[in-house]
Design an enzyme around this catalytic site. Structure first.
Site, PDB file in Angstrom:
ATOM      1  N   VAL A   1       0.852  -1.185   0.000  1.00 39.94           N
ATOM      2  CA  VAL A   1       0.000   0.000   0.000  1.00 39.94           C
ATOM      3  C   VAL A   1       0.889   1.236   0.000  1.00 39.94           C
ATOM      4  CG1 VAL A   1      -1.845   1.243   1.169  1.00 39.94           C
ATOM      5  CG2 VAL A   1      -1.768  -1.254   1.277  1.00 39.94           C
TER       6      VAL A   1
ATOM      7  N   ASP B   1     -12.203 -10.286   6.314  1.00 40.33           N
ATOM      8  CA  ASP B   1     -10.840 -10.057   6.811  1.00 40.33           C
ATOM      9  C   ASP B   1     -10.833  -8.959   7.876  1.00 40.33           C
ATOM     10  OD1 ASP B   1      -8.204 -10.789   6.909  1.00 40.33           O
ATOM     11  OD2 ASP B   1      -7.564  -9.564   5.231  1.00 40.33           O
TER      12      ASP B   1
END
Length: 477
Positions: free
Chosen positions: A167, A278
């Site tokens: 990211v 998640d």
């Protein structure tokens, strides 16, 4: 005369400026035209000069020229320019016999280099775009735009790395909006169309406790997901490994309620059921006001209200998965609730679901909380960094809620609607005195012999976890 011919590839603009020999370059061009030259460029091109005469015999002479790509061409030194050739002179100017051939060869070389550069640059930013993706156009980012925003995905812009990609922080060049770009490697598969359709559906989610998904980009062997940037990063860095900054109980409780509200929205309040798959502290991000926002919807799945979810590959993070999900591969709202349990206990206890290092290596967090509850002092399980400035009733509620949501039977776990009601104090919390353990995990059943029960619980709990881990390692994350 002096002549400037300039082309701005970013704005697709051609400017032509003309001035006498001893006059500086005017500010306003003689001719200005908006036109894209990209379609005109060929793999091989020749650049030169041409002229024509009218009814009266004339001579056209080029005394000097300067050429530059990606920048400002060097100014000509007028005093060093050759003189005009004699009209009707006996010998040909050296400019024509030597200068023009040299200039022509140099110009051809520069033209070929420019074309090669353009081709390489085009390949560098080539994207994977199919006809069916045109319907998602407003939410599909250009790879070049994301490349510029992240400064070429430089290491200094890296925010974090996970099991599914890296990211990066970025700033969109046009709007100056701060974004987070997640790069995910993928292989072309038949279900990519459906996957992108789901991603775009998730992009329509709007809730104060969810990280907005702005769009995506597909290029070669990777998929890029674009999110709003959260300046305070992920929650886990405030909980583990002796953090430099910790959150007090009021801040933690606000994060817990916020994430619960976001999950309730996903499960019941949106037009479809969204199973996140998640939920964990590292996927909860903090905005400028330290509000918790659930993010990373790369694994999320959607199905219509009132229908059963389809069986899928087992995905998620080991130690956050419900046992029934490891067995069947079916992700439901109940499996999200089970993952939310691990998240609750992470925040309240400041520990990972399973300690992987240190003196507590191998200790299962829910075991620890259960043993403290059995001893009649469940508050002993709280994070030591919280100190004494806590609201005991809230901490006890969160820890007991963690045990309640760990029930081995999915149908006996509370829904996220009930979880929110418990946290807000709208409904009374149920009695946990009959909480016990079977071979499948926590359950509500009468039992005899607390010592034998504790030993049975620990043994069964480790066995159940080993099953989940071995399943995940063979076919999932």
């Amino acid at each position: 005369m002096q002549l400037w011919v300039e082309y701005d590839g970013t704005h697709k603009q051609i400017n032509v400026t003309l001035a006498p020999i001893n006059v500086d370059k005017p500010h306003a061009p003689l001719i200005s035209l908006n036109h894209d030259l990209a379609p005109i460029l060929n793999k091989t091109m020749y650049v030169g000069f041409s002229s024509s005469t009218g009814s009266v015999p004339t001579s056209h002479c080029i005394l000097g020229w300067s050429f530059k790509m990606n920048g400002q061409a060097q100014e000509l030194v007028l005093s060093q320019l050759p003189k005009l050739p004699r009209v009707g002179g006996k010998k040909m100017s050296k400019l024509l016999t030597i200068g023009v051939p040299v200039v022509s060869v140099s110009l051809i070389f520069l033209a070929i280099s420019g074309v090669i550069y353009a081709i390489r640059r085009k390949r560098k930013f080539a994207e994977l775009l199919e006809d069916w993706e045109l319907e998602y156009g407003p939410q599909r980012f250009k790879y070049k735009e994301l490349y510029i925003a992240t400064e070429g995905f430089r290491e200094k812009e890296l925010l974090r790395r996970g099991g599914f990609g890296k990211v990066y922080k970025g700033i969109l060049p046009a709007s100056k909006t701060e974004i987070a770009v997640k790069r995910i490697s993928h292989e072309s598969r038949q279900g990519m169309k459906e996957f992108v359709a789901e991603i775009m559906s998730i992009g329509r989610l709007r809730h104060r406790n969810l990280v907005p998904l702005l769009g995506y980009c597909r290029r070669k062997g990777e998929l890029l997901l674009v999110y709003d940037y959260m300046p305070n990063g992920s929650l886990d860095k405030y909980l583990y490994n002796q953090p430099t900054a910790t959150l007090n109980w009021g801040q933690r409780f606000k994060v817990i309620r916020g994430v619960a509200s976001g999950l309730f929205y996903l499960h019941e309040e949106w037009e479809q059921v969204v199973v996140h798959r998640d939920v964990k502290a590292s996927n909860v991000l903090l905005d400028r006001e330290l509000n918790g926002r659930l993010g990373d919807f790369g694994l999320a799945r959607l199905y219509d209200h009132g229908t059963d979810p389809q069986t899928t590959h087992i995905v998620g993070t080991v130690r956050y998965l419900a046992t029934e999900q490891a067995r069947s591969g079916k992700a439901t709202t109940s499996t999200d609730v089970f993952s939310f349990v691990a998240f609750l206990l992470e925040v309240a206890c400041g520990r990972r679901p399973i300690e992987t290092q240190g003196p507590l290596q191998g200790v299962i967090l829910v075991d620890w909380v259960f043993s403290c509850w059995k001893k009649g002092n469940i508050l002993e399980a709280r994070d030591g960094n919280l100190g004494t400035e806590i609201i005991s009733k809230e901490v006890e509620l969160v820890l007991k809620l963690g045990l309640l949501c760990s029930h081995s039977e999915p149908s006996d776990r509370p829904s996220m609607r009930q979880v929110v009601q418990y946290l807000e104090g709208d409904i009374a919390f149920p009695e946990l005195s009959f909480l016990g353990h079977s071979s499948s995990g926590l359950t509500f059943a009468p039992h005899e012999g607390s010592d034998d029960f504790a030993k049975s619980y620990q043994s069964s709990s480790f066995t159940g976890l080993s099953y989940v881990e071995s399943t995940l390692l063979s076919g999932g994350r």
